[in-house]
Design a protein around this motif. Structure first.
Motif, PDB file in Angstrom:
ATOM      1  N   GLY A  16       1.049   2.905  -5.195  1.00 56.22           N
ATOM      2  CA  GLY A  16       2.035   1.863  -5.440  1.00 56.22           C
ATOM      3  C   GLY A  16       2.881   1.710  -4.183  1.00 56.22           C
ATOM      4  N   PRO A  17       3.954   0.938  -4.235  1.00 59.71           N
ATOM      5  CA  PRO A  17       4.775   0.746  -3.025  1.00 59.71           C
ATOM      6  C   PRO A  17       5.262   2.055  -2.411  1.00 59.71           C
ATOM      7  CG  PRO A  17       5.391  -0.855  -4.699  1.00 59.71           C
ATOM      8  CD  PRO A  17       4.410   0.084  -5.346  1.00 59.71           C
ATOM      9  N   MET A  18       5.682   3.014  -3.252  1.00 57.38           N
ATOM     10  CA  MET A  18       6.152   4.289  -2.701  1.00 57.38           C
ATOM     11  C   MET A  18       4.992   5.126  -2.185  1.00 57.38           C
ATOM     12  SD  MET A  18       8.778   6.025  -1.882  1.00 57.38           S
ATOM     13  CE  MET A  18      10.180   5.419  -2.839  1.00 57.38           C
ATOM     14  N   GLY A  19       3.895   5.168  -2.930  1.00 57.62           N
ATOM     15  CA  GLY A  19       2.737   5.928  -2.475  1.00 57.62           C
ATOM     16  C   GLY A  19       2.207   5.414  -1.151  1.00 57.62           C
ATOM     17  N   LEU A  20       2.184   4.107  -0.987  1.00 61.17           N
ATOM     18  CA  LEU A  20       1.746   3.527   0.289  1.00 61.17           C
ATOM     19  C   LEU A  20       2.672   3.952   1.424  1.00 61.17           C
ATOM     20  CD1 LEU A  20       0.798  -0.090  -0.863  1.00 61.17           C
ATOM     21  CD2 LEU A  20      -0.764   1.619   0.097  1.00 61.17           C
ATOM     22  N   ALA A  21       3.978   3.989   1.145  1.00 58.18           N
ATOM     23  CA  ALA A  21       4.942   4.401   2.172  1.00 58.18           C
ATOM     24  C   ALA A  21       4.751   5.869   2.537  1.00 58.18           C
ATOM     25  CB  ALA A  21       6.361   4.148   1.689  1.00 58.18           C
ATOM     26  N   LEU A  22       4.507   6.720   1.543  1.00 59.98           N
ATOM     27  CA  LEU A  22       4.266   8.141   1.809  1.00 59.98           C
ATOM     28  C   LEU A  22       3.019   8.318   2.672  1.00 59.98           C
ATOM     29  CD1 LEU A  22       4.842   9.539  -1.804  1.00 59.98           C
ATOM     30  CD2 LEU A  22       6.441   9.707   0.110  1.00 59.98           C
ATOM     31  N   ALA A  23       1.955   7.629   2.291  1.00 61.39           N
ATOM     32  CA  ALA A  23       0.702   7.742   3.024  1.00 61.39           C
ATOM     33  C   ALA A  23       0.849   7.244   4.461  1.00 61.39           C
ATOM     34  CB  ALA A  23      -0.393   6.966   2.299  1.00 61.39           C
ATOM     35  N   ALA A  24       1.534   6.128   4.628  1.00 65.64           N
ATOM     36  CA  ALA A  24       1.714   5.565   5.971  1.00 65.64           C
ATOM     37  C   ALA A  24       2.505   6.515   6.865  1.00 65.64           C
ATOM     38  CB  ALA A  24       2.410   4.210   5.879  1.00 65.64           C
ATOM     39  N   ALA A  25       3.549   7.144   6.299  1.00 62.34           N
ATOM     40  CA  ALA A  25       4.363   8.072   7.088  1.00 62.34           C
ATOM     41  C   ALA A  25       3.540   9.274   7.532  1.00 62.34           C
ATOM     42  CB  ALA A  25       5.576   8.525   6.278  1.00 62.34           C
ATOM     43  N   ILE A  68      -0.341  15.200  -2.443  1.00 64.72           N
ATOM     44  CA  ILE A  68       0.938  14.634  -2.858  1.00 64.72           C
ATOM     45  C   ILE A  68       0.642  13.476  -3.788  1.00 64.72           C
ATOM     46  CG2 ILE A  68       3.026  13.431  -2.097  1.00 64.72           C
ATOM     47  CD1 ILE A  68       2.792  14.967   0.543  1.00 64.72           C
ATOM     48  N   MET A  69       1.223  13.509  -4.969  1.00 62.67           N
ATOM     49  CA  MET A  69       0.971  12.435  -5.926  1.00 62.67           C
ATOM     50  C   MET A  69       2.240  11.667  -6.204  1.00 62.67           C
ATOM     51  SD  MET A  69       1.084  13.864  -9.730  1.00 62.67           S
ATOM     52  CE  MET A  69       2.093  12.449 -10.052  1.00 62.67           C
ATOM     53  N   CYS A  70       2.075  10.351  -6.384  1.00 62.08           N
ATOM     54  CA  CYS A  70       3.194   9.473  -6.716  1.00 62.08           C
ATOM     55  C   CYS A  70       2.684   8.489  -7.759  1.00 62.08           C
ATOM     56  CB  CYS A  70       3.701   8.759  -5.461  1.00 62.08           C
ATOM     57  SG  CYS A  70       5.244   7.858  -5.702  1.00 62.08           S
ATOM     58  N   LEU A  71       2.703   8.944  -9.006  1.00 56.39           N
ATOM     59  CA  LEU A  71       2.195   8.155 -10.119  1.00 56.39           C
ATOM     60  C   LEU A  71       3.343   7.762 -11.035  1.00 56.39           C
ATOM     61  CD1 LEU A  71      -0.971  10.320 -10.819  1.00 56.39           C
ATOM     62  CD2 LEU A  71      -0.912   8.088  -9.685  1.00 56.39           C
ATOM     63  N   LYS A  72       3.034   7.081 -12.124  1.00 58.75           N
ATOM     64  CA  LYS A  72       4.067   6.546 -13.010  1.00 58.75           C
ATOM     65  C   LYS A  72       4.893   7.632 -13.674  1.00 58.75           C
ATOM     66  CE  LYS A  72       4.600   3.853 -17.269  1.00 58.75           C
ATOM     67  NZ  LYS A  72       3.888   3.173 -18.372  1.00 58.75           N
TER      68      LYS A  72
END
Length: 299
Positions: A16-25, A68-72
């Protein structure tokens, strides 16, 4: 910056938006990155920058020592990773979704049963701020897991370890959001009051946010916070009875000006409950004693 020795391979599950940000960083800081999402095309941009897209969550978890997981929510975590079988066994899972302290504690039991080292966390910034050194991330649970992976977690922001209780990160997160919503609603209601006389919110903000909150409210709370722990609320500079009058005036003024009055009525009611419990001659901070108790209707 992350050194070569700190570039641990990482898997990110949930884009999601946060997961994409984590992955990009993580990718920007040189970590070999594997990603998985139920909608695979969400990874297209990351793959174009060098990330590896896993076909299954089992493949994703097997690719890195740290996932690292960022789910609902926690139920989604169980559904996703139960499908991965033993892929996470012997590896580390850092959970950055939101929930309740009891859910976080139950997740540790779930992880232990599967041989997974687990750390619970909370993200305190919006996606555009992920990766900034001053962006705070909260973690709780195994200090060993935190210490071993602190350098990697620092790629996301400023990692703060709160303690061994795995529920602390989500509890702090909830408490800080509670503060945010209460402060925001206070400003919105106050702005509505002055707007009833034609004053623009931008004009009011100059006094309310530039001076009143930091100089009067924040400074006072910082100074008096130790009194909360001590249960010491001397009323020599103003009693709760006096503050009840001020709260009543806010309610009456709201009605006079045609402004919604539920919020000040609620605050007035809390003060009145504290007075009824014997705190009338103490200062306003004595309402803390009311907040520490369960709602009488639910006790």
């Amino acid at each position: 910056m992350t050194s070569d020795l700190d570039r641990t391979p990482v898997t990110v599950v949930g884009l999601g938006p946060m997961g994409l940000a984590l992955a990009a960083a993580l990718l920007e800081r040189g970590h070999p990155l594997t990603v998985w999402n139920r909608t695979p095309e969400k990874a297209d941009e990351l793959v174009g920058k060098g990330a590896r897209r896993a076909a299954t969550v089992a493949e994703a978890a097997s690719a890195s020592p740290l996932t690292i997981m960022c789910l609902k929510d926690y139920d989604t975590m169980y559904a996703v990773f139960d499908a991965a079988g033993d892929a996470l066994r012997g590896r580390v899972l850092v959970n950055l979704n939101s929930g309740t302290p009891n859910e976080a504690r139950a997740a540790v039991d779930w992880a232990d049963e599967r041989g997974v080292a687990y750390l619970d966390g909370a993200i305190m910034v919006q996606p555009p701020l992920v990766g900034h050194p001053g962006s705070v991330f909260l973690y709780s649970g195994s200090q060993d897991v935190f210490d071993r992976h602190r350098a990697t977690l620092a790629s996301l922001g400023d990692p703060r370890y709160l303690g061994a209780d795995p529920g602390l990160a989500v509890l702090y997160n909830t408490a800080l959001l509670d503060l945010m919503y209460a402060a925001t609603n206070g400003f919105l209601h106050a702005s509505a009051l002055v707007a009833s006389a034609g004053v623009p919110a931008a004009t009011f903000a100059g006094l309310a946010l530039d001076w009143f909150l930091p100089t009067v409210v924040q400074a006072s709370l910082a100074e008096q916070a130790p009194a909360l722990d001590a249960g010491h609320y001397p009323g020599d500079l103003g009693t709760l009875e006096m503050n009840r009058n001020a709260l009543e005036h806010i309610t009456l003024t709201s009605r006079e000006q045609g402004v919604h009055d539920d919020q000040p009525r609620l605050m007035q009611g809390i003060a009145e409950r504290a007075i009824a419990e014997g705190h009338g001659d103490r200062n306003y901070l004595a309402v803390f004693e009311v907040f520490k108790k369960a709602n009488a209707a639910r006790a």
